[in-house]
Design a protein around this motif. Structure first.
Motif, mmCIF file in Angstrom:
data_model
loop_
_atom_site.group_PDB
_atom_site.id
_atom_site.type_symbol
_atom_site.label_atom_id
_atom_site.label_comp_id
_atom_site.label_asym_id
_atom_site.label_seq_id
_atom_site.Cartn_x
_atom_site.Cartn_y
_atom_site.Cartn_z
ATOM 1 N N UNK A 283 43.998 78.609 37.501
ATOM 2 C CA UNK A 283 45.259 79.342 37.419
ATOM 3 C C UNK A 283 45.015 80.767 36.920
ATOM 4 N N UNK A 284 44.100 80.910 35.980
ATOM 5 C CA UNK A 284 43.794 82.234 35.434
ATOM 6 C C UNK A 284 43.176 83.141 36.491
ATOM 7 N N UNK A 285 42.115 82.684 37.154
ATOM 8 C CA UNK A 285 41.405 83.573 38.072
ATOM 9 C C UNK A 285 42.185 83.798 39.368
ATOM 10 N N UNK A 286 42.937 82.808 39.808
ATOM 11 C CA UNK A 286 43.726 83.011 41.026
ATOM 12 C C UNK A 286 44.833 84.038 40.810
ATOM 13 N N UNK A 287 45.402 84.052 39.606
ATOM 14 C CA UNK A 287 46.414 85.077 39.322
ATOM 15 C C UNK A 287 45.759 86.450 39.180
ATOM 16 N N UNK A 288 44.576 86.478 38.562
ATOM 17 C CA UNK A 288 43.850 87.744 38.439
ATOM 18 C C UNK A 288 43.422 88.281 39.800
ATOM 19 N N UNK A 313 37.569 73.978 38.869
ATOM 20 C CA UNK A 313 38.441 75.006 38.291
ATOM 21 C C UNK A 313 39.546 74.404 37.433
ATOM 22 N N UNK A 314 39.736 73.090 37.541
ATOM 23 C CA UNK A 314 40.637 72.369 36.639
ATOM 24 C C UNK A 314 39.742 71.559 35.714
ATOM 25 N N UNK A 315 39.733 71.897 34.439
ATOM 26 C CA UNK A 315 38.739 71.359 33.520
ATOM 27 C C UNK A 315 39.225 70.150 32.732
ATOM 28 N N UNK A 316 40.415 69.659 33.037
ATOM 29 C CA UNK A 316 40.933 68.505 32.297
ATOM 30 C C UNK A 316 40.083 67.273 32.585
ATOM 31 N N UNK A 317 39.916 66.440 31.577
ATOM 32 C CA UNK A 317 39.030 65.282 31.710
ATOM 33 C C UNK A 317 39.504 64.291 32.761
ATOM 34 N N UNK A 318 40.813 64.299 33.064
ATOM 35 C CA UNK A 318 41.314 63.372 34.080
ATOM 36 C C UNK A 318 41.097 63.883 35.493
ATOM 37 N N UNK A 319 40.684 65.148 35.628
ATOM 38 C CA UNK A 319 40.564 65.737 36.959
ATOM 39 C C UNK A 319 39.168 66.283 37.272
ATOM 40 N N UNK A 320 38.299 66.314 36.295
ATOM 41 C CA UNK A 320 36.919 66.708 36.545
ATOM 42 C C UNK A 320 36.044 66.119 35.447
ATOM 43 N N UNK A 321 34.796 65.828 35.792
ATOM 44 C CA UNK A 321 33.868 65.238 34.831
ATOM 45 C C UNK A 321 32.530 65.961 34.908
ATOM 46 N N UNK A 322 31.766 65.858 33.818
ATOM 47 C CA UNK A 322 30.420 66.429 33.802
ATOM 48 C C UNK A 322 29.511 65.539 34.643
ATOM 49 N N UNK A 323 28.797 66.157 35.565
ATOM 50 C CA UNK A 323 27.864 65.439 36.444
ATOM 51 C C UNK A 323 26.467 65.544 35.822
ATOM 52 N N UNK A 324 26.022 64.466 35.167
ATOM 53 C CA UNK A 324 24.745 64.505 34.454
ATOM 54 C C UNK A 324 23.560 64.570 35.425
ATOM 55 N N UNK A 325 23.726 64.052 36.618
ATOM 56 C CA UNK A 325 22.652 64.160 37.603
ATOM 57 C C UNK A 325 22.433 65.622 37.980
ATOM 58 N N UNK A 326 23.540 66.348 38.175
ATOM 59 C CA UNK A 326 23.414 67.765 38.491
ATOM 60 C C UNK A 326 22.886 68.557 37.305
ATOM 61 N N UNK A 327 23.270 68.158 36.088
ATOM 62 C CA UNK A 327 22.722 68.827 34.901
ATOM 63 C C UNK A 327 21.211 68.623 34.821
ATOM 64 N N UNK A 328 20.767 67.421 35.133
ATOM 65 C CA UNK A 328 19.323 67.166 35.061
ATOM 66 C C UNK A 328 18.590 67.965 36.133
ATOM 67 N N UNK A 329 19.198 68.110 37.318
ATOM 68 C CA UNK A 329 18.577 68.909 38.375
ATOM 69 C C UNK A 329 18.527 70.381 37.970
ATOM 70 N N UNK A 330 19.591 70.834 37.300
ATOM 71 C CA UNK A 330 19.596 72.214 36.831
ATOM 72 C C UNK A 330 18.500 72.422 35.787
ATOM 73 N N UNK A 376 33.666 81.407 38.840
ATOM 74 C CA UNK A 376 34.811 82.274 38.564
ATOM 75 C C UNK A 376 34.807 83.495 39.475
ATOM 76 N N UNK A 377 33.627 84.095 39.676
ATOM 77 C CA UNK A 377 33.535 85.291 40.514
ATOM 78 C C UNK A 377 33.924 84.978 41.949
ATOM 79 N N UNK A 378 33.536 83.804 42.440
ATOM 80 C CA UNK A 378 33.911 83.412 43.795
ATOM 81 C C UNK A 378 35.416 83.219 43.916
ATOM 82 N N UNK A 379 36.029 82.658 42.864
ATOM 83 C CA UNK A 379 37.464 82.396 42.909
ATOM 84 C C UNK A 379 38.289 83.670 42.791
ATOM 85 N N UNK A 380 37.789 84.673 42.069
ATOM 86 C CA UNK A 380 38.552 85.912 41.879
ATOM 87 C C UNK A 380 38.293 86.923 42.994
#
Length: 410
Positions: A283-288, A313-330, A376-380
């Motif tokens: 909501x923040x970056x789309x308005x910006x 872009x929605x960081x609420x725990x019910x709508x997005x989760x941390x992907x530990x597999x992707x964290x390990x790849x990073x 964020x840069x891609x969204x704005x």
């Protein structure tokens, strides 16, 4: 509201007003900004959630009752109003009185339904007084209703913080009733909210430059329980105020800990540059994107920003989760050994990942900051907004930033 004034109660005399108080057993008042942890362990109530009414709808109903009494000499027992989408709720009066000089006051207790709304249970008062012929409808802020002191909001500086839709609803109500009762309809409407100044401290009003009380809000008149609309509306108004003030930098914080960190890192930032975006990074970056500010700094904890780095872009725990597999790849991509990569993939929490990475001297937080900035840069894009990100640990200490200058005060 009944169109037959003969069914209404008589107006009390000015020297002996009758005041009908709201029930003292009503639950405590809790508006514009949703509370972070609703009652009941932070969970929504079970079953179908009950809708409520905005402060604007309540002010309109109170205005209808007060004007009816002013024009006819009799208070209605209840009032019915028409909202922008056609709903016609009925409101029972919680207060009615005649003021010195003949002005009439009526009050409605706001019922926000099952929403944890700051103004639930607040008494919304409308005092209607005769005005000079030809003046039309004039609005004033009574005790507990704020006054706008900064540009960028939907009403001009110096005006009561009564938003355009509630103003329109009240004006249309006066016009309709004036025609019904053969009254010219030239009145002053003063909206008051006892205790509103204290309630406003729990909203964004002081930061937006709305001083002295709450705002009278609502675009539909209806409060939808646990809706994101109020928070997102406040994010938009915060950006509007920052742009009107000519600020070159705004910040988006996921919570109070990250905001406190940014206050330390950027002590010269004014309050109205600090936007509590919560989970609503999108909501923040789309308005910006449509209303740009030259520089955006987003700050948050490792877990929230890890989700942002993963594209959420929605960081609420019910709508997005941390992907530990992707964290390990990073982690593997920036030099972690096989043992650490495996440990990250099997971690239970994002905090555990951060602790392991920091103990190993692995700049995983910096990689998260870079990834979050890319999202964020891609969204704005294509707005001319430079984006930076600061990652905090759970204690609010900065552990990485896309611009090292931002860590200068750490």
């Amino acid at each position: 509201m009944s169109d037959a004034p003969s069914d209404a109660a008589p107006v009390d005399q000015p020297d002996a007003p009758t005041v009908m108080r709201p029930d003292e057993g009503m639950r405590p008042v809790e508006g514009m900004r949703p509370v972070e942890a609703p009652a009941g362990g932070g969970r929504k109530p079970e079953g179908v959630l009950r809708r409520g009414w905005t402060t604007g709808a309540c002010a309109t109903a109170a205005t209808a009752a007060a004007f009816t009494a002013l024009a006819t000499g009799r208070f209605p027992d209840s009032v019915q109003i028409t909202l922008p989408k056609g709903e016609q709720p009925v409101f029972t009066l919680a207060e009615r009185r005649v003021e010195r000089g003949g002005a009439i006051t009526a009050g409605i207790v706001k019922d926000a339904g099952d929403d944890p709304d700051v103004t639930h249970g607040a008494l919304i008062l409308a005092t209607v007084a005769l005005a000079a012929p030809g003046s039309g409808v004039v609005f004033r802020a009574g005790a507990g209703v704020g006054t706008v002191t900064r540009p960028g909001l939907p009403v001009p500086v110096g005006e009561p913080a009564i938003n355009p839709v509630p103003r329109r609803l009240m004006t249309e109500t006066i016009t309709r009733l004036a025609g019904l009762f053969g009254h010219p309809g030239d009145v002053t409407i003063t909206i008051s909210v006892p205790g509103g100044a204290a309630l406003a401290e729990r909203t964004w009003n002081p930061r937006l430059g709305i001083l002295g009380g709450i705002s009278i809000l609502g675009t539909t008149g209806v409060v939808v329980p646990y809706s994101c609309a109020a928070w997102i509306h406040s994010i938009h108004r915060g950006i509007d105020v920052a742009r009107a003030a000519g600020l070159a930098r705004v910040t988006g914080c996921t919570g109070s800990t990250s905001e406190a960190m940014l206050r330390r890192l950027l002590p010269d930032l004014p309050d109205h540059a600090l936007i509590d975006m919560g989970d609503f990074a999108g909501a923040l970056v789309k308005y910006l994107r449509a209303h740009p500010v030259p520089h955006l700094v987003v700050a948050g904890g490792f877990a929230k920003l890890a989700k942002l780095a993963q594209g959420a872009l929605d960081l609420h725990s019910s709508r997005s989760t941390v992907d530990f597999t992707r964290l390990s790849a990073m982690a593997a991509g920036i030099g972690a050994d096989a043992e650490l990569v495996s440990a990250i993939a099997g971690a239970n929490t994002a905090k555990q990942v951060l602790d392991m990475a920091m103990a190993a001297g692995l700049p995983l937080a910096a990689a998260i900051a870079d990834g979050a900035r890319a999202t964020l840069a891609a969204a704005v894009h294509p707005a001319p907004v430079m984006v930076d990100v600061v990652v905090a640990d759970r204690l609010g200490k900065p552990v990485a930033a896309t611009d090292p200058v931002l860590l200068g005060a750490a």
